[in-house]
Scaffold this motif. Structure first.
Motif, PDB file in Angstrom:
ATOM      1  N   MET A 124       0.829  -1.211   0.000  1.00 53.70           N
ATOM      2  CA  MET A 124       0.000   0.000   0.000  1.00 53.70           C
ATOM      3  C   MET A 124       0.863   1.261   0.000  1.00 53.70           C
ATOM      4  N   THR A 127       2.084   1.732  -3.571  1.00 57.65           N
ATOM      5  CA  THR A 127       0.947   2.118  -4.423  1.00 57.65           C
ATOM      6  C   THR A 127       0.516   3.555  -4.140  1.00 57.65           C
ATOM      7  N   VAL A 168      -6.662   5.890  -9.334  1.00 61.15           N
ATOM      8  CA  VAL A 168      -6.938   4.745  -8.458  1.00 61.15           C
ATOM      9  C   VAL A 168      -7.621   3.629  -9.233  1.00 61.15           C
ATOM     10  N   ASP A 172      -6.194  -0.038  -9.640  1.00 62.27           N
ATOM     11  CA  ASP A 172      -7.026  -1.173  -9.227  1.00 62.27           C
ATOM     12  C   ASP A 172      -7.141  -2.197 -10.348  1.00 62.27           C
ATOM     13  N   HIS A 183      -4.137  -7.679  -4.426  1.00 65.42           N
ATOM     14  CA  HIS A 183      -5.362  -6.915  -4.617  1.00 65.42           C
ATOM     15  C   HIS A 183      -6.434  -7.351  -3.620  1.00 65.42           C
ATOM     16  N   PHE A 186      -5.608  -5.918  -0.123  1.00 66.17           N
ATOM     17  CA  PHE A 186      -5.925  -4.497  -0.003  1.00 66.17           C
ATOM     18  C   PHE A 186      -7.426  -4.278   0.185  1.00 66.17           C
ATOM     19  N   VAL A 190      -7.937   0.072  -1.459  1.00 66.48           N
ATOM     20  CA  VAL A 190      -7.411   0.664  -2.697  1.00 66.48           C
ATOM     21  C   VAL A 190      -8.366   1.749  -3.199  1.00 66.48           C
TER      22      VAL A 190
END
Length: 275
Positions: A124, A127, A168, A172, A183, A186, A190
């Protein structure tokens, strides 16, 4: 190449010029207060034949911007910190001294949500930093060349949220295709980057300060690194707390709040750092 003028310390300026300056002909002002001259008390020869040491009565800010004018020779010099030092100062300030999580208490939803495990915290953090950097760049371009040009400043918040939401959604989609396991870890967090206070605060602060491109990118990068650092530290502490004999009443979010408070106190130690 040597700068023709630079601040030596809090009361001295070194000026390089062939013609000897006279203290009564010089006018020094701070850029933010151009109508208030700062008193120069003396001009002395420097280390070489073309350098001169100017002494000021007031204390100079070594990170500030000043203007020196020679009224007799009709010349002027600008005193300003270098771009590199400005960028590094902004990055360090945003990441440590004014960390958005531990000093401004922004982005706490995602912070507490994905800091349970170190792996998800690192993912995270990376990202968030990438999205923040890209959104900071796009928001600066849109604000500088569209919103200001057409006097549409009242649309800043809506436009900036739209930029972040698009980025975003792109992240994603890519993450779902490239790393489905991360994924899933998260989860909804996200998507919550879109409404993260930090990622929206950065372009707004840059727009309010009318910052240039590089300082704007430095703030976006520094805030992202600061958020990633906060996530990493918190995840390490929470993993250790899960293995510790914590009383049942403090397990879960209560111990997380206590740890966050301790980190906030620790980051107060950076408040005296001069950057």
């Amino acid at each position: 190449m040597v700068d023709p003028i630079h601040i030596l310390d809090a009361h001295h300026i070194v000026l390089t010029t062939v013609t000897p300056p006279h203290v009564e002909d010089l006018r020094l002002t701070a850029t933010r207060d151009p109508d208030i001259p700062l008193v120069l008390t003396s001009v002395e020869p420097g280390e070489s034949a073309t350098t001169w040491r100017l002494t000021t009565e007031a204390t100079l800010d070594t990170r500030g911007s000043y203007q020196l004018v020679d009224l007799a020779q009709h010349r002027q010099w600008e005193l300003a910190p270098s771009l590199l030092s400005t960028v590094l100062s902004v990055i360090l300030a945003a990441a440590l001294v004014q960390n958005f999580v531990f000093t401004r208490y922004l982005g706490l939803c995602v912070f507490f949500g994905v800091s349970r495990k170190r792996e998800t915290a690192l993912g995270m953090g990376v990202t968030f930093t990438l999205v923040g950097l890209c959104s900071g760049l796009l928001a600066w371009l849109v604000d500088r060349f569209a919103l200001r040009t057409f006097h549409l400043g009242f649309l800043q918040i809506i436009i900036f949220i739209g930029i972040v939401a698009c980025l975003v959604q792109l992240v994603d989609t890519i993450m779902k295709k490239v790393h489905r396991g991360l994924h899933k870890k998260f989860g909804i967090y996200v998507v919550l980057i879109t409404t993260n206070c930090i990622i929206l605060a950065v372009p707004l602060l840059n727009a309010m300060a009318n910052s240039g491109l590089w300082p704007s990118l430095a703030l976006a990068l520094g805030s992202g690194l600061g958020f990633a650092l906060a996530l990493f530290l918190m995840s390490c502490a929470r993993e250790r707390a899960d293995l510790a004999p914590v009383p049942a009443i403090f397990r879960g979010m209560p111990i997380a709040f206590i740890l966050a408070g301790l980190f906030a106190l620790a980051f107060l130690g950076f408040s005296g750092l001069q950057v």
